[in-house]
Design a protein around this motif. Structure first.
Motif, mmCIF file in Angstrom:
data_model
loop_
_atom_site.group_PDB
_atom_site.id
_atom_site.type_symbol
_atom_site.label_atom_id
_atom_site.label_comp_id
_atom_site.label_asym_id
_atom_site.label_seq_id
_atom_site.Cartn_x
_atom_site.Cartn_y
_atom_site.Cartn_z
ATOM 1 N N LYS A 147 6.283 -14.858 -50.032
ATOM 2 C CA LYS A 147 5.610 -14.586 -48.764
ATOM 3 C C LYS A 147 5.750 -13.105 -48.429
ATOM 4 O O LYS A 147 6.692 -12.452 -48.845
ATOM 5 C CB LYS A 147 6.194 -15.459 -47.659
ATOM 6 C CG LYS A 147 5.847 -16.917 -47.865
ATOM 7 C CD LYS A 147 6.054 -17.721 -46.638
ATOM 8 C CE LYS A 147 5.575 -19.140 -46.886
ATOM 9 N NZ LYS A 147 5.552 -19.912 -45.676
ATOM 10 N N ILE A 148 4.789 -12.600 -47.662
ATOM 11 C CA ILE A 148 4.722 -11.167 -47.347
ATOM 12 C C ILE A 148 5.161 -10.923 -45.910
ATOM 13 O O ILE A 148 4.613 -11.490 -44.973
ATOM 14 C CB ILE A 148 3.281 -10.642 -47.529
ATOM 15 C CG1 ILE A 148 2.735 -10.944 -48.927
ATOM 16 C CG2 ILE A 148 3.193 -9.155 -47.198
ATOM 17 C CD1 ILE A 148 3.452 -10.281 -50.047
ATOM 18 N N ASP A 149 6.161 -10.078 -45.747
ATOM 19 C CA ASP A 149 6.523 -9.495 -44.453
ATOM 20 C C ASP A 149 6.339 -7.994 -44.649
ATOM 21 O O ASP A 149 7.181 -7.340 -45.286
ATOM 22 C CB ASP A 149 7.964 -9.825 -44.080
ATOM 23 C CG ASP A 149 8.380 -9.218 -42.739
ATOM 24 O OD1 ASP A 149 7.734 -8.254 -42.279
ATOM 25 O OD2 ASP A 149 9.371 -9.691 -42.165
ATOM 26 N N PRO A 150 5.219 -7.425 -44.180
ATOM 27 C CA PRO A 150 4.928 -6.010 -44.458
ATOM 28 C C PRO A 150 6.039 -5.052 -44.044
ATOM 29 O O PRO A 150 6.292 -4.072 -44.744
ATOM 30 C CB PRO A 150 3.650 -5.736 -43.666
ATOM 31 C CG PRO A 150 3.009 -7.069 -43.509
ATOM 32 C CD PRO A 150 4.150 -8.042 -43.402
ATOM 33 N N PHE A 151 6.722 -5.327 -42.935
ATOM 34 C CA PHE A 151 7.804 -4.450 -42.482
ATOM 35 C C PHE A 151 8.909 -4.396 -43.543
ATOM 36 O O PHE A 151 9.390 -3.325 -43.908
ATOM 37 C CB PHE A 151 8.364 -4.933 -41.149
ATOM 38 C CG PHE A 151 9.381 -4.005 -40.545
ATOM 39 C CD1 PHE A 151 8.993 -3.046 -39.630
ATOM 40 C CD2 PHE A 151 10.722 -4.078 -40.902
ATOM 41 C CE1 PHE A 151 9.935 -2.179 -39.077
ATOM 42 C CE2 PHE A 151 11.661 -3.223 -40.365
ATOM 43 C CZ PHE A 151 11.269 -2.260 -39.447
ATOM 44 N N VAL A 152 9.299 -5.552 -44.041
ATOM 45 C CA VAL A 152 10.373 -5.634 -45.039
ATOM 46 C C VAL A 152 9.916 -5.057 -46.379
ATOM 47 O O VAL A 152 10.623 -4.256 -46.995
ATOM 48 C CB VAL A 152 10.846 -7.096 -45.213
ATOM 49 C CG1 VAL A 152 11.813 -7.236 -46.381
ATOM 50 C CG2 VAL A 152 11.479 -7.603 -43.924
#
Length: 100
Positions: free
Chosen positions: A53-58
């Protein structure tokens, strides 16, 4: 400097049959989301769910920094690339590169 956002964002990109590399661009640019864990984006390409899954901040290492998800050698049999994103999506761009 654009963004598509929402709970569910999908694209159907017409292309000739073949193999493609996709580059899906993300960046956390929503001011209240200046911390990890604000987004949890699931991505499907050609109806196949990508496990990460994508968390752009991380993924990018902070606020307003770019992250590019790469999908290499994606086979396309039906004349269109289908991309589906779910879960607080904020997507900034999509690049398509024909391989074969």
């Amino acid at each position: 400097q654009t963004e598509a956002y929402g709970g569910h964002v999908s694209y159907r990109l017409p292309v000739p049959k073949g193999q493609y590399n996709l580059y899906i661009h993300f960046a956390e640019t929503y001011a209240p989301n200046k911390r990890p864990g604000c987004r949890d984006i699931s991505v499907k390409t050609e109806h196949i769910l990508h496990p990460r899954k994508i968390d752009p901040f991380v993924m990018a290492g902070g606020f307003a920094k770019p992250y590019v998800m790469e999908v290499k050698n994606l086979p396309v049999y039906d004349g269109a690339i289908d991309i589906e994103m779910i879960g607080g999506v904020g997507v900034n761009g999509i690049e398509v590169e024909r391989v074969k």
